[in-house]
Design an enzyme around this catalytic site. Structure first.
Site, PDB file in Angstrom:
ATOM      1  N   THR A 145       6.310   0.678   1.980  1.00 35.18           N
ATOM      2  CA  THR A 145       7.358   1.402   2.731  1.00 35.18           C
ATOM      3  C   THR A 145       6.646   2.394   3.591  1.00 35.18           C
ATOM      4  OG1 THR A 145       8.713   1.510   0.416  1.00 35.18           O
ATOM      5  CG2 THR A 145       9.152   3.225   2.409  1.00 35.18           C
TER       6      THR A 145
ATOM      7  N   LYS B 258      14.856   0.637   4.810  1.00 34.07           N
ATOM      8  CA  LYS B 258      14.181   0.981   3.682  1.00 34.07           C
ATOM      9  C   LYS B 258      14.208   2.657   3.400  1.00 34.07           C
ATOM     10  CE  LYS B 258      11.994   1.503  -0.410  1.00 34.07           C
ATOM     11  NZ  LYS B 258      12.553   1.131  -1.667  1.00 34.07           N
TER      12      LYS B 258
ATOM     13  N   LYS C 142       7.112  11.258   0.276  1.00 31.58           N
ATOM     14  CA  LYS C 142       6.876  10.872   1.518  1.00 31.58           C
ATOM     15  C   LYS C 142       7.992   9.899   2.199  1.00 31.58           C
ATOM     16  CE  LYS C 142       5.870   6.622   1.026  1.00 31.58           C
ATOM     17  NZ  LYS C 142       5.420   5.131   0.944  1.00 31.58           N
TER      18      LYS C 142
ATOM     19  N   LEU D 217       0.870  -1.362   0.186  1.00 33.09           N
ATOM     20  CA  LEU D 217       0.053  -0.123  -0.048  1.00 33.09           C
ATOM     21  C   LEU D 217       0.946   1.144  -0.088  1.00 33.09           C
ATOM     22  CD1 LEU D 217      -2.290  -1.563   2.582  1.00 33.09           C
ATOM     23  CD2 LEU D 217      -3.092  -0.897   0.138  1.00 33.09           C
ATOM     24  N   PRO D 218       0.309   2.469  -0.290  1.00 34.14           N
ATOM     25  CA  PRO D 218       1.177   3.667  -0.396  1.00 34.14           C
ATOM     26  C   PRO D 218       1.949   4.058   0.852  1.00 34.14           C
ATOM     27  CG  PRO D 218      -1.040   3.864  -1.680  1.00 34.14           C
ATOM     28  CD  PRO D 218      -1.172   2.536  -0.817  1.00 34.14           C
TER      29      PRO D 218
HETATM   30  P1  NAD Z   1       0.868   2.560  -6.079  1.00 25.27           P
HETATM   31  O1  NAD Z   1       0.009   4.058  -5.903  1.00 25.27           O
HETATM   32  O2  NAD Z   1       1.091   2.286  -7.693  1.00 25.27           O
HETATM   33  O3  NAD Z   1      -0.184   1.211  -5.702  1.00 25.27           O
HETATM   34  C1  NAD Z   1      -0.829   1.344  -4.223  1.00 25.27           C
HETATM   35  C2  NAD Z   1      -2.173   0.462  -4.555  1.00 25.27           C
HETATM   36  O4  NAD Z   1      -2.775   0.547  -3.266  1.00 25.27           O
HETATM   37  C3  NAD Z   1      -3.069   1.568  -5.482  1.00 25.27           C
HETATM   38  O5  NAD Z   1      -3.413   0.617  -6.698  1.00 25.27           O
HETATM   39  C4  NAD Z   1      -3.999   1.754  -4.530  1.00 25.27           C
HETATM   40  O6  NAD Z   1      -5.480   1.866  -5.335  1.00 25.27           O
HETATM   41  C5  NAD Z   1      -3.981   0.763  -3.566  1.00 25.27           C
HETATM   42  N1  NAD Z   1      -4.772   0.921  -2.342  1.00 25.27           N
HETATM   43  C6  NAD Z   1      -4.634   2.222  -1.592  1.00 25.27           C
HETATM   44  N2  NAD Z   1      -5.335   2.083  -0.522  1.00 25.27           N
HETATM   45  C7  NAD Z   1      -5.984   0.884  -0.678  1.00 25.27           C
HETATM   46  C8  NAD Z   1      -6.871   0.246   0.378  1.00 25.27           C
HETATM   47  N3  NAD Z   1      -7.357   0.795   1.625  1.00 25.27           N
HETATM   48  N4  NAD Z   1      -7.235  -1.252   0.010  1.00 25.27           N
HETATM   49  C9  NAD Z   1      -6.810  -1.522  -1.004  1.00 25.27           C
HETATM   50  N5  NAD Z   1      -5.958  -1.051  -1.953  1.00 25.27           N
HETATM   51  C10 NAD Z   1      -5.747   0.084  -1.605  1.00 25.27           C
HETATM   52  O7  NAD Z   1       2.109   2.643  -5.443  1.00 25.27           O
HETATM   53  P2  NAD Z   1       3.396   1.708  -5.676  1.00 25.27           P
HETATM   54  O8  NAD Z   1       4.378   2.372  -6.671  1.00 25.27           O
HETATM   55  O9  NAD Z   1       2.860   0.182  -6.087  1.00 25.27           O
HETATM   56  O10 NAD Z   1       3.951   1.631  -4.228  1.00 25.27           O
HETATM   57  C11 NAD Z   1       3.330   0.771  -3.148  1.00 25.27           C
HETATM   58  C12 NAD Z   1       4.527   0.971  -2.235  1.00 25.27           C
HETATM   59  O11 NAD Z   1       5.660   0.326  -2.540  1.00 25.27           O
HETATM   60  C13 NAD Z   1       4.563   2.262  -1.461  1.00 25.27           C
HETATM   61  O12 NAD Z   1       4.952   2.151   0.031  1.00 25.27           O
HETATM   62  C14 NAD Z   1       6.023   2.751  -2.030  1.00 25.27           C
HETATM   63  O13 NAD Z   1       6.519   3.622  -1.503  1.00 25.27           O
HETATM   64  C15 NAD Z   1       6.696   1.205  -2.293  1.00 25.27           C
HETATM   65  N6  NAD Z   1       7.615   1.344  -3.113  1.00 25.27           N
HETATM   66  C16 NAD Z   1       7.547   1.726  -4.568  1.00 25.27           C
HETATM   67  C17 NAD Z   1       8.395   1.529  -5.577  1.00 25.27           C
HETATM   68  C18 NAD Z   1       8.254   2.032  -6.983  1.00 25.27           C
HETATM   69  O14 NAD Z   1       9.344   1.904  -7.765  1.00 25.27           O
HETATM   70  N7  NAD Z   1       6.905   2.026  -7.334  1.00 25.27           N
HETATM   71  C19 NAD Z   1       9.576   0.852  -5.251  1.00 25.27           C
HETATM   72  C20 NAD Z   1       9.697   0.441  -4.083  1.00 25.27           C
HETATM   73  C21 NAD Z   1       8.835   0.569  -2.789  1.00 25.27           C
END
Ligand code: NAD
Length: 306
Positions: free
Chosen positions: A100, A175, A250, A65-66
């Site tokens: 994260t 992280k 964030k 999740l975000p």
């Molecule tokens: P994203 O916004 O693409 O995905 C998050 C998903 O969570 C979304 O599809 C959203 O609809 C869903 N969501 C939010 N609240 C929800 C709820 N209550 N119930 C169900 N679904 C819900 O973000 P991301 O890029 O996939 O990142 C996810 C996590 O991974 C974050 O914490 C980010 O910091 C971390 N991260 C991202 C990357 C990257 O390169 N994108 C790399 C490493 C870590």
């Protein structure tokens, strides 16, 4: 074959869930976004109508999740996953949060899981969307030794480097340090690329010089923020994320909060955090974080260098 519930199927969670399907697991997923659910179905997973429904029969539950707020909401609040699982009885599933988030939220959720009798790990990842798709993520994991051992097959299906960083919350600690380095690094790289352009250098040639030299970085070789240099980089798709600038802002703030709490001098981290925030304030929070290069190129030197 293990029954896995996967909540949060975004840029990262989507391909991670798809790799669990490829490894032969039965994945049931839930996300607020219908497109994310459709992508899971196309990858061979099963779509649930809500988070609680995804838990039915699950032996492992994963969230991606975000931020800390969503992780607390999904795991803890009324009707939250720990509540639902606690009422279910039977064998206790393994719980993994790969988002994260701040160390405090990780500990609060981990403690609540522990009090309800569940094994839980904080297991954030590094490697970007490319690593999520290729199944080559790095997992940095906080929690008990036995739980870490229990989770190995699932980490192996989604990643290549799996490190037990320490007790609860230590995955998140690792992280935010990683991402503070990346965030600073991307700004430093952007400064040098903009300077190089203004000095008349061809950026592709500069890349070829620096990639095997001391200025080398992941940001340069895998994720170059200038278009036309590294084909797979978001810069070549008008900075479509990737890793959104809002998420980097964030993470930089999480690092700053931790630095504040520990009295750690992080002047570059503070400055870089303010730049990602400025990118967001300018309306580009959903662009890839490498868009900071574009933002920086539009700034006046005298506003930033005193
Ligand atoms: P994203 O916004 O693409 O995905 C998050 C998903 O969570 C979304 O599809 C959203 O609809 C869903 N969501 C939010 N609240 C929800 C709820 N209550 N119930 C169900 N679904 C819900 O973000 P991301 O890029 O996939 O990142 C996810 C996590 O991974 C974050 O914490 C980010 O910091 C971390 N991260 C991202 C990357 C990257 O390169 N994108 C790399 C490493 C870590």
């Amino acid at each position: 074959m293990t029954a896995i519930a996967f909540i949060g199927l975004g840029n990262m969670g989507g391909p991670m869930a798809a790799n669990l399907v490829k490894a032969g697991h039965r994945v049931t997923g839930y996300d607020l976004n219908a497109e994310a659910l459709a992508a899971l179905a196309a990858a061979g997973g099963t779509v649930a109508a809500n988070a609680a429904e995804a838990l039915v029969g699950a032996e492992v539950v994963i969230t991606m999740l975000p931020a800390g707020q969503q992780v607390r909401d999904v795991w803890l609040h009324q009707g939250g996953l720990i509540d639902v699982l606690g009422k279910r009885g039977g064998a206790k599933p393994l719980l993994l949060d790969c988002s994260t988030i701040d160390v405090e939220s990780a500990r609060v959720v981990g403690d609540a899981a522990g009090q309800a009798g569940f094994d839980m790990l904080d297991a954030p990842v590094s490697g970007g969307v490319g690593g999520a798709v290729a199944g080559t993520l790095t997992f940095m994991v906080g929690g008990a030794d036995a739980t870490f051992a229990r989770a190995q097959p699932y980490f192996q299906a989604m990643g290549r480097t799996i490190v037990h960083a320490g007790g609860p919350g230590m995955g998140q600690a690792a992280k935010i340090c990683n991402n503070m380095m990346l965030g600073i690094n991307m700004v430093g790289l952007s400064e040098a690329l903009i300077l190089a352009e203004r000095l008349g250098l061809d950026l592709k040639k500069l890349h070829d010089i620096v990639a095997p030299s001391s200025g080398q970085s992941w940001a340069l070789t895998s994720y170059c923020p200038a278009p036309g240099v590294v084909p797979a980089a978001p810069a070549n798709r008008d900075y479509a994320a990737g890793f959104m600038a809002g998420l980097m802002a964030k993470d930089m703030k999480l690092a700053q909060a931790a630095a504040e709490a520990t009295g750690t001098p992080t002047p570059l981290g503070t400055l870089a955090a303010s730049y990602y925030q400025a990118v967001c304030d300018a309306g580009s929070a959903r662009k890839d974080f490498s868009f900071v290069y574009r933002w920086l190129a539009e700034q006046d030197r005298k506003d930033l260098v005193k």
